[in-house]
Design a protein around this motif. Structure first.
Motif, PDB file in Angstrom:
ATOM      1  N   ASN A 170      -7.449  45.786  40.886  1.00 24.21           N
ATOM      2  CA  ASN A 170      -7.566  45.945  42.447  1.00 24.21           C
ATOM      3  C   ASN A 170      -6.692  44.862  43.443  1.00 24.21           C
ATOM      4  O   ASN A 170      -6.723  44.845  44.398  1.00 24.21           O
ATOM      5  CB  ASN A 170      -8.965  45.844  42.927  1.00 24.21           C
ATOM      6  CG  ASN A 170      -9.595  47.293  42.789  1.00 24.21           C
ATOM      7  OD1 ASN A 170      -8.840  48.055  42.498  1.00 24.21           O
ATOM      8  ND2 ASN A 170     -10.752  47.279  43.030  1.00 24.21           N
ATOM      9  N   CYS A 184      -5.971  46.780  56.328  1.00 23.75           N
ATOM     10  CA  CYS A 184      -7.019  45.553  56.155  1.00 23.75           C
ATOM     11  C   CYS A 184      -7.673  45.429  57.558  1.00 23.75           C
ATOM     12  O   CYS A 184      -9.007  44.970  57.369  1.00 23.75           O
ATOM     13  CB  CYS A 184      -6.548  44.426  55.672  1.00 23.75           C
ATOM     14  SG  CYS A 184      -5.359  43.559  56.710  1.00 23.75           S
ATOM     15  N   TYR A 191     -17.084  43.902  58.738  1.00 22.18           N
ATOM     16  CA  TYR A 191     -17.459  42.922  57.911  1.00 22.18           C
ATOM     17  C   TYR A 191     -17.650  41.690  58.829  1.00 22.18           C
ATOM     18  O   TYR A 191     -16.844  41.227  59.639  1.00 22.18           O
ATOM     19  CB  TYR A 191     -16.081  42.569  56.998  1.00 22.18           C
ATOM     20  CG  TYR A 191     -15.822  43.702  56.096  1.00 22.18           C
ATOM     21  CD1 TYR A 191     -16.379  43.995  55.114  1.00 22.18           C
ATOM     22  CD2 TYR A 191     -14.714  44.683  56.736  1.00 22.18           C
ATOM     23  CE1 TYR A 191     -15.983  45.356  54.365  1.00 22.18           C
ATOM     24  CE2 TYR A 191     -14.227  45.886  56.004  1.00 22.18           C
ATOM     25  CZ  TYR A 191     -15.013  46.083  54.827  1.00 22.18           C
ATOM     26  OH  TYR A 191     -14.394  47.288  54.226  1.00 22.18           O
ATOM     27  N   ASP A 196     -17.621  39.343  52.276  1.00 25.45           N
ATOM     28  CA  ASP A 196     -17.961  40.816  52.399  1.00 25.45           C
ATOM     29  C   ASP A 196     -16.373  41.628  52.096  1.00 25.45           C
ATOM     30  O   ASP A 196     -16.534  42.735  51.404  1.00 25.45           O
ATOM     31  CB  ASP A 196     -18.355  41.059  53.897  1.00 25.45           C
ATOM     32  CG  ASP A 196     -19.908  40.646  54.101  1.00 25.45           C
ATOM     33  OD1 ASP A 196     -20.443  40.101  53.052  1.00 25.45           O
ATOM     34  OD2 ASP A 196     -20.083  40.293  55.206  1.00 25.45           O
ATOM     35  N   ILE A 197     -15.523  41.163  52.697  1.00 23.65           N
ATOM     36  CA  ILE A 197     -14.289  42.158  52.484  1.00 23.65           C
ATOM     37  C   ILE A 197     -13.585  41.946  51.033  1.00 23.65           C
ATOM     38  O   ILE A 197     -13.451  42.820  50.536  1.00 23.65           O
ATOM     39  CB  ILE A 197     -13.047  41.232  53.612  1.00 23.65           C
ATOM     40  CG1 ILE A 197     -13.348  41.568  54.904  1.00 23.65           C
ATOM     41  CG2 ILE A 197     -11.818  42.141  53.021  1.00 23.65           C
ATOM     42  CD1 ILE A 197     -12.619  41.104  55.804  1.00 23.65           C
ATOM     43  N   ASP A 199     -15.377  41.437  48.306  1.00 24.30           N
ATOM     44  CA  ASP A 199     -16.183  42.199  47.509  1.00 24.30           C
ATOM     45  C   ASP A 199     -16.027  43.756  47.222  1.00 24.30           C
ATOM     46  O   ASP A 199     -16.348  44.040  46.176  1.00 24.30           O
ATOM     47  CB  ASP A 199     -17.921  42.269  47.984  1.00 24.30           C
ATOM     48  CG  ASP A 199     -18.404  40.864  47.589  1.00 24.30           C
ATOM     49  OD1 ASP A 199     -17.688  40.080  47.059  1.00 24.30           O
ATOM     50  OD2 ASP A 199     -19.465  40.613  48.051  1.00 24.30           O
ATOM     51  N   LYS A 200     -15.301  44.144  48.451  1.00 22.88           N
ATOM     52  CA  LYS A 200     -14.962  45.951  48.034  1.00 22.88           C
ATOM     53  C   LYS A 200     -13.762  45.786  47.076  1.00 22.88           C
ATOM     54  O   LYS A 200     -13.582  46.931  46.648  1.00 22.88           O
ATOM     55  CB  LYS A 200     -14.408  46.311  49.400  1.00 22.88           C
ATOM     56  CG  LYS A 200     -13.441  46.118  50.042  1.00 22.88           C
ATOM     57  CD  LYS A 200     -13.087  46.823  51.168  1.00 22.88           C
ATOM     58  CE  LYS A 200     -11.602  46.739  51.795  1.00 22.88           C
ATOM     59  NZ  LYS A 200     -11.342  47.423  53.032  1.00 22.88           N
ATOM     60  N   TYR A 201     -13.091  44.784  46.830  1.00 19.60           N
ATOM     61  CA  TYR A 201     -11.931  45.048  45.950  1.00 19.60           C
ATOM     62  C   TYR A 201     -12.339  44.670  44.537  1.00 19.60           C
ATOM     63  O   TYR A 201     -11.319  44.667  43.538  1.00 19.60           O
ATOM     64  CB  TYR A 201     -10.807  44.149  46.295  1.00 19.60           C
ATOM     65  CG  TYR A 201     -10.176  44.595  47.502  1.00 19.60           C
ATOM     66  CD1 TYR A 201      -9.252  45.588  47.720  1.00 19.60           C
ATOM     67  CD2 TYR A 201     -10.538  44.003  48.917  1.00 19.60           C
ATOM     68  CE1 TYR A 201      -8.605  45.983  48.753  1.00 19.60           C
ATOM     69  CE2 TYR A 201      -9.924  44.217  49.974  1.00 19.60           C
ATOM     70  CZ  TYR A 201      -9.049  45.284  49.991  1.00 19.60           C
ATOM     71  OH  TYR A 201      -8.411  45.584  51.345  1.00 19.60           O
TER      72      TYR A 201
END
Length: 203
Positions: A170, A184, A191, A196-197, A199-201
């Motif tokens: 990722n 982004c 977020y 938090d940002i 973590d999605k990757y």
């Protein structure tokens, strides 16, 4: 005659040592307050003597983001909680900004909005470090600086170097969202923290 790379590495090491010594001499106390007026800008300026010279036709000023990252990373050693709070404040400050939702990091120079390179650049490099981990991020930066120390480099050179030299999943999507497009920032207000940002990757 000494190899230029060897000279550069020694100079970088000396600058780092001087910076650390300077911080110690300031009598910095993380328990009292961060010395934002003297300590952090010192490391910010020192980064220009360490990092690769940018050679873009329309500079995105990505090196400003890297300098901001360096400044905050040093401060993190001294007061991690406060630095995380400051970075999250940077994130929140961009919630309602229309420019970051419309213009990609790579186009900041062409669109003449390089003032955003400081904040978006900081979040980009901080997020990249979180995804790669300190050891891999620092190793990549060191190798990149050595390879391009004489020639200079563009932000594109750095991006491609990272993509070719990491197996972390990722990373490509993170770079696509944070450098090549403004994806982004489309839903940034969802977020509360940079973690938090990131973590999605993560898979």
């Amino acid at each position: 005659m000494k190899d230029s790379t060897t000279i550069w590495i020694k100079a970088r090491t000396r600058l780092s040592a001087v910076a650390i010594l300077f911080a110690m001499l300031l009598g910095y106390s993380a328990q009292n307050n961060r010395s934002e007026t003297v300590l952090e800008p010192t490391f910010y300026e020192l980064s220009y003597h360490i990092d690769v010279k940018t050679i873009e036709k329309y500079p995105s000023r990505w090196n400003e983001g890297l300098a901001m990252y360096s400044q905050f990373k040093v401060a993190e050693v001294l007061d991690k909680d406060m630095v995380e709070e400051d970075i999250n404040k940077v994130l929140v400050s961009l919630y309602d900004d229309t420019i970051v939702k419309e213009v990609a990091f790579k186009d900041y120079g062409y669109k003449n909005v390089t003032v955003y390179s400081y904040k978006i650049g900081l979040l980009f490099f901080w997020g990249l470090n979180e995804l790669l981990g300190n050891d891999e991020f620092n190793a990549l930066m060191k190798a990149f600086r050595i390879q391009y120390s004489n020639t200079g480099a563009t932000a594109e050179d750095f991006i491609e170097y990272v993509k070719k030299n990491t197996l972390k999943p990722n990373i490509g999507q993170f770079i696509q969202d944070w450098y090549y497009t403004a994806n982004c920032c489309l839903n940034l207000n969802q977020y509360k923290t940079i973690i938090d940002i990131v973590d999605k990757y993560k898979i």
